[in-house]
Design a protein around this motif. Structure first.
Motif, short mmCIF file in Angstrom:
data_model
loop_
_atom_site.label_atom_id
_atom_site.label_comp_id
_atom_site.label_asym_id
_atom_site.label_seq_id
_atom_site.Cartn_x
_atom_site.Cartn_y
_atom_site.Cartn_z
N MET A 66 7.58 4.19 -6.43
CA MET A 66 8.54 3.29 -7.09
C MET A 66 8.86 2.09 -6.20
N ALA A 67 9.07 2.35 -4.91
CA ALA A 67 9.36 1.26 -3.98
C ALA A 67 8.17 0.32 -3.88
N ASP A 68 6.95 0.87 -3.91
CA ASP A 68 5.76 0.02 -3.86
C ASP A 68 5.66 -0.88 -5.09
N ILE A 69 6.03 -0.35 -6.26
CA ILE A 69 5.99 -1.16 -7.48
C ILE A 69 7.00 -2.30 -7.39
N ILE A 70 8.20 -2.00 -6.91
CA ILE A 70 9.22 -3.05 -6.78
C ILE A 70 8.76 -4.12 -5.80
N GLU A 71 8.15 -3.69 -4.72
CA GLU A 71 7.63 -4.67 -3.76
C GLU A 71 6.47 -5.45 -4.36
N TYR A 72 5.65 -4.80 -5.17
CA TYR A 72 4.49 -5.45 -5.79
C TYR A 72 4.92 -6.59 -6.70
N PHE A 73 5.99 -6.38 -7.46
CA PHE A 73 6.47 -7.42 -8.37
C PHE A 73 7.48 -8.36 -7.70
N GLU A 74 7.68 -8.19 -6.39
CA GLU A 74 8.52 -9.08 -5.59
C GLU A 74 9.97 -9.09 -6.07
N GLU A 131 13.09 4.21 1.40
CA GLU A 131 11.90 3.37 1.21
C GLU A 131 12.30 1.91 0.99
N MET A 132 13.39 1.70 0.28
CA MET A 132 13.85 0.34 0.01
C MET A 132 14.35 -0.33 1.29
N GLU A 133 15.02 0.43 2.13
CA GLU A 133 15.51 -0.13 3.39
C GLU A 133 14.35 -0.58 4.27
N GLU A 134 13.29 0.20 4.29
CA GLU A 134 12.12 -0.17 5.09
C GLU A 134 11.49 -1.46 4.59
N ARG A 135 11.65 -1.76 3.31
CA ARG A 135 11.05 -2.96 2.72
C ARG A 135 12.04 -4.11 2.58
N ASP A 136 13.26 -3.94 3.11
CA ASP A 136 14.30 -4.98 3.03
C ASP A 136 14.60 -5.35 1.58
N ILE A 137 14.66 -4.35 0.73
CA ILE A 137 15.01 -4.53 -0.68
C ILE A 137 16.39 -3.91 -0.90
N VAL A 190 -2.12 8.94 -4.19
CA VAL A 190 -1.32 9.43 -3.07
C VAL A 190 -2.14 9.47 -1.79
N HIS A 191 -3.43 9.75 -1.90
CA HIS A 191 -4.25 10.00 -0.72
C HIS A 191 -4.97 8.74 -0.22
N ALA A 192 -4.82 7.64 -0.91
CA ALA A 192 -5.47 6.41 -0.44
C ALA A 192 -4.73 5.85 0.77
N LYS A 193 -5.41 4.96 1.48
CA LYS A 193 -4.78 4.35 2.66
C LYS A 193 -3.71 3.36 2.21
N ARG A 194 -2.80 3.07 3.11
CA ARG A 194 -1.69 2.18 2.80
C ARG A 194 -2.21 0.80 2.41
N GLY A 195 -1.66 0.31 1.31
CA GLY A 195 -2.10 -0.98 0.79
C GLY A 195 -3.10 -0.84 -0.33
N ALA A 196 -3.72 0.34 -0.46
CA ALA A 196 -4.70 0.55 -1.53
C ALA A 196 -4.27 1.67 -2.47
N LYS A 197 -3.05 2.15 -2.31
CA LYS A 197 -2.59 3.25 -3.15
C LYS A 197 -2.26 2.81 -4.56
N LEU A 198 -1.71 1.61 -4.70
CA LEU A 198 -1.20 1.15 -5.99
C LEU A 198 -2.18 0.19 -6.63
N PHE A 199 -2.44 0.43 -7.91
CA PHE A 199 -3.21 -0.52 -8.72
C PHE A 199 -2.50 -0.72 -10.04
N ILE A 200 -2.27 -1.99 -10.39
CA ILE A 200 -1.61 -2.33 -11.65
C ILE A 200 -2.37 -3.47 -12.30
N ASP A 201 -2.65 -3.32 -13.58
CA ASP A 201 -3.26 -4.38 -14.37
C ASP A 201 -2.15 -5.15 -15.07
#
Length: 938
Positions: A199-207, A231-237, A498-509
């Motif tokens: 969830m935090a990655d999605i929020i970061e993805y959409f800025e 997770e949000m604190e780590e991303r300054d969100i 879940v098992h992908a490396k950081r930065g490649a875990k999330l894919f959104i079309d």
């Protein structure tokens, strides 16, 4: 014997009571050799009723039928039927089941769990020694369930006391991974910890950086949102609102929560909750028609039929939800379509399912008697076509939780298969023994499940990890509105590995997402507007870090992307452009030959060299004339050469500074000027001493010979040379690029030692001061021999120039430092050249009649006359004062005469006028004064 019969009777009676009457009456039950328990949310909740305890409390009634929960129950029955019909898995062993409805509440779940525990406790008494109890139902060796994390937590605490294995299909709370507290808990769903990170990655993805967090007030919502916050604190969100909800919350609490959401500037709402808990909030927002929010749903309600209703779609359209990866269950669709009340007598939930599906009442329905009337619902036969009605029960396009149930049942079956096929000596128990499938206990099944490792028919590897969790991935869904009937359509728009490396875990079309049901533009959910390139985020006092003001980057800094936290400093050789979005190379600045200022200084220097060369040419051409001879022509040549060096040294200050030019220019300037001033000093001092000497002796002529003059010039110059040598050895100057000036780089010389430069200029000024002293003393000598007045004036110019140079040198920067020094060199050089030589050149070229031996002798004699007159006057005055003091009487002052005779005696005339004659021998001067006469007249 009687005692044994009593125990047998009590056991049979107790067993019958436990199995038949203890626990919820509504259940799905089928006997077998091995019994599995099941806990499913067939209803969404219970009716809230105040118990005043005036009478015996009644059991609370479950409300709102859950079609998806019933489908999950059917998945368990389907899997057990498949296993019982399999010839390879558990042959000759029949699995039975006892399945209860948890009503999505802890109390109902515990009521059902107690029936599992009670039967196991009775079996642990081992009453076979007292009576034949083979007719009783076997104990439950494993439980599949429950759905909600809060319910599973309570169940796990109870089942863990007896080590009865529990496999949940939908409880994802990370608290349940604690094996010290939940010893027998396992699950076929990923841990919520991954979901919170996703969830935090999605929020970061959409800025987005300004969101609202809502969680159910239970063991599912609280841990999930807690992990999400980290997770949000780590991303300054920032999280603007952090709220807890419950399906049993009061209306005023829900309304107050909606008020806060409506007044918030955050447009994204992250929800960790189940469908029943979030429904009151969605319902109130639909009533107020708040449709400008984006929902981020956890898997517990991302596909909930309770929320995915057309009446709520205006509010929840565009929701981004997490769902487990769908699985395939061959034959399950047909099984679901074959359900009928008359065929499924072992499943008491089928009757209610049928009535809710067709909105009718079956004959002899308990609810028909409770309603007391058939006006609201018609009667149904139980043979209606189930496929003619569209319900979530038949929505098997994406089997997720149903597939988890299916996997859980097969996991238990494979554990039992491992027990059945165990070879003595290779078992998991004491002394590598094996468990007896006919007499096994629940804890033995738990042991076998912990070591389970197999690949199912779909090719998926099933293995419970260290925390008894199955690893899995998430599918990301977007809620669309169906163009046909306006219902909710779940569209896959991405995935989270879940098992992908950081930065490649999330894919959104992004192209497949519809926001708020219709828009393709990503909504804005930030506390502040984006800072454009060229600006940075500035902190606002008493506000979260996500709320900021945009501050323009300082000069020399830039930002080339939006929402820059800091401006990047340009490299040393660059400077920021006007809008601070990039850097450009600085212009390189130095005193160039091609710029107007450099050209002007060069012309002046060339002119100085030319004029000096011209003067030297005149002196060489007229070297035998009296004026040239009288000015000590050898020293004049050296002086003119030094002036050429002075003018030439200014060329080294122009052009791009190099290490060699930096080391050469100051010594060249210093030595040239010292050579020049040394020549002036020696020449002026020589003439002065000669004219002050009353009788030039051979000693004077020897002392002031030409060789000694050059020796003095050499010694004075040598001191300056040594200063330069020490300077160059200890702190040699070098080329230096000054980056401190905006938009340009000044290439200058780092002098190495300012003190050494001070010594160099100071020594030059010291010689100039001595020269000024001697020139001032010799100002009344014949002008043909020394231009004392002009030298004095030239030294004044020299002092003015170099005293002004010091503050100008330290107050300027860049190329102007070199320019200031060049101007000082040229000004002082022109002053010396003009004051010392221009008058002589003028006489030589334009007044040749004054450049004769007679003119020179006349000027010399006139000077001697003046000197002798002064001396005689001084002597006469002294004699008169002496006579007056001795005689005390006045008398006429005798005439004084001075006679200097040569080649005979010359008689003075009667008027005693002075006479000056020049011959080949000694000069004779006669002077007489009538002092007494002048005194008497006065």
């Amino acid at each position: 014997m009687k005692m044994r019969l009593v125990l047998c009777y009590l056991t049979l009676f107790g067993s019958s009571y436990v199995i038949s009457t203890y626990g919820p009456q509504q259940r799905a039950q089928m006997t077998g050799d091995i019994l599995l328990g099941g806990l499913f949310p067939i209803h969404f909740g219970v009716s809230s009723k105040d118990q005043d305890l005036a009478a015996r409390p009644e059991s609370t009634q479950c409300t709102r039928f859950n079609f998806r929960g019933f489908r999950w129950l059917q998945a368990m029955i389907f899997a057990i039927d498949e296993i019982n019909n399999s010839s390879s898995l558990l042959p000759n062993i029949t699995l039975g089941y006892r399945i209860f409805d948890t009503c999505n509440t802890v109390s109902k779940a515990l009521e059902a769990t107690l029936s599992f525990v009670a039967q196991n406790k009775i079996d642990s008494l081992n009453l076979d020694e007292f009576c034949n109890c083979t007719d009783h139902i076997p104990s439950t060796i494993a439980v599949v369930g429950a759905a909600g994390s809060a319910v599973s937590t309570a169940v796990a605490n109870l089942l863990g006391l007896f080590y009865i294995p529990q496999i949940s299909y939908a409880s994802s709370s990370r608290l349940l991974s604690n094996k010290n507290q939940y010893k027998s808990f396992m699950r076929t769903i990923p841990n919520d910890e991954y979901q919170a990170t996703a969830m935090a990655d999605i929020i970061e993805y959409f800025e987005w950086n300004w969101v609202i967090a809502v969680a159910s007030d239970d063991d599912y919502g609280r841990p999930g949102i807690e992990k999400f916050e980290k997770e949000m604190e780590e991303r300054d969100i920032c999280i603007h609102l952090n709220e807890l909800i419950s399906q049993y919350a009061e209306d005023h609490e829900i309304q107050a929560l909606v008020d806060r959401i409506e007044n918030s500037t955050a447009k994204v709402i992250v929800v960790f909750s189940s469908g029943p808990d979030i429904e009151p909030l969605i319902k109130e927002m639909a009533r107020r028609n708040i449709t400008d929010r984006i929902w981020l749903a956890s898997e517990a309600w991302a596909s909930s039929s309770l929320i995915a209703k057309p009446e709520y779609l205006d509010v929840v359209a565009g929701t981004i939800g997490f769902a487990l990866k769908a699985g395939q269950i061959p034959g399950f669709r047909e099984f679901l379509q074959q359900v009928q009340p008359k065929k499924d007598s072992h499943n008491q939930f089928v009757r209610e399912f049928w009535e809710e599906t067709f909105n009718c009442y079956l004959e002899d329905s308990p609810r028909l008697q409770e309603s007391g009337s058939t006006s609201f619902r018609p009667l149904c036969t139980g043979e209606e076509d189930i496929t003619s009605v569209e319900t979530p029960y038949l929505d098997f396009t994406h089997l997720r939780i149903s597939y988890n149930v299916y996997v859980a049942v097969y996991a238990i079956a494979h554990a039992l298969q491992d027990i059945l096929t165990c070879t003595p000596g290779h078992g998991l128990f004491a002394n590598n023994s094996c468990a007896d499938i006919k007499k096994m206990e629940a804890w033995q099944v738990l042991k076998q499940l912990r070591h389970l490792n197999y690949t199912n028919s779909m090719g998926v590897k099933i293995h419970f990890g260290e925390n008894a969790d199955l690893a899995a991935n998430y599918t990301i869904m977007n809620w669309h509105r169906s163009a046909e009937d306006g219902s909710v359509v779940f569209r896959e728009v991405g995935y989270y590995n879940v098992h992908a490396k950081r930065g490649a875990k999330l894919f959104i079309d992004k192209t497949r997402i519809l926001w708020n049901g219709y828009s393709t533009e990503v909504p804005f959910s930030n506390c502040s507007e984006d800072c454009e390139p060229g600006t940075r985020k500035g902190i606002i006092d008493s506000m979260p870090t996500c709320c900021f003001e945009c501050t323009e980057c300082s000069d020399g800094e830039y930002s080339n992307h939006k929402d820059a936290s800091v401006c990047t400093k340009c490299p040393n050789n660059s400077w920021s452009n006007g809008n601070h979005t990039s850097c450009f190379l600085k212009e390189i600045e130095f005193l160039s030959w091609t710029e107007p200022f450099g050209i002007a200084l060069t012309i002046c220097a060339v002119l100085g060299v030319a004029l000096t060369g011209f003067v030297m040419a005149v002196f060489v051409r007229f070297r035998n004339t009296p004026i040239v001879k009288a000015t000590n022509r050898e020293l004049s040549y050296v002086l003119l050469f030094s002036l050429i060096c002075c003018f030439s040294s200014s060329f080294i200050f122009i052009g791009e500074p190099q290490d060699w030019t930096c080391r050469l220019r100051q010594p060249a300037f210093g030595i040239s000027f010292v050579l020049c001033i040394s020549c002036i000093l020696v020449k002026t001092n020589r003439v002065l001493l000669v004219f002050e000497a009353k009788i030039p002796t051979s000693l004077h002529r020897k002392w002031w010979g030409l060789n000694l003059q050059f020796l003095l010039v050499f010694l004075c110059t040598f001191v300056q040379v040594m200063i330069c040598v020490v300077w160059l050895y200890n702190a040699p100057p070098s080329s230096y690029r000054n980056y401190d000036i905006d938009e340009m780089i000044f290439i200058t010389c780092n002098e190495g030692s300012v003190m050494a430069l001070g010594f160099l200029i100071g020594y030059t000024c010291l010689l100039a001061a001595i020269c000024f002293f001697f020139a001032f003393k010799s100002r009344k000598l014949p002008e043909n021999f020394t231009e004392a007045k002009f030298i004095t004036f030239s030294m004044l110019i020299f002092f003015i120039v170099w005293i002004s140079f010091i503050p100008a040198y330290f107050s300027t920067y860049g190329k102007f430092v070199s320019a200031v020094e060049v101007i000082a060199i040229l000004a002082s050089s022109f002053g010396l050249l003009a004051c010392i030589f221009f008058n002589k050149v003028y006489i030589i070229l334009f007044k040749p009649f004054r450049n004769t031996i007679e003119e020179v002798r006349c000027c010399t004699a006139a000077h001697a006359f003046k000197v002798a007159a002064k001396a005689t006057l001084k002597q006469s005055t002294a004699s008169r004062k002496k006579s007056g003091s001795i005689g005390g009487s006045s008398a006429s002052t005798p005439s004084s005469s001075n006679s200097l005779k040569t080649n005979g005696n010359d008689s003075a005339s009667g008027r005693h006028q002075p006479r000056v004659s020049f011959g080949s021998g000694t000069v004779t001067l006669s002077l007489s004064f009538e002092e007494s006469r002048r005194s008497s007249l006065m």
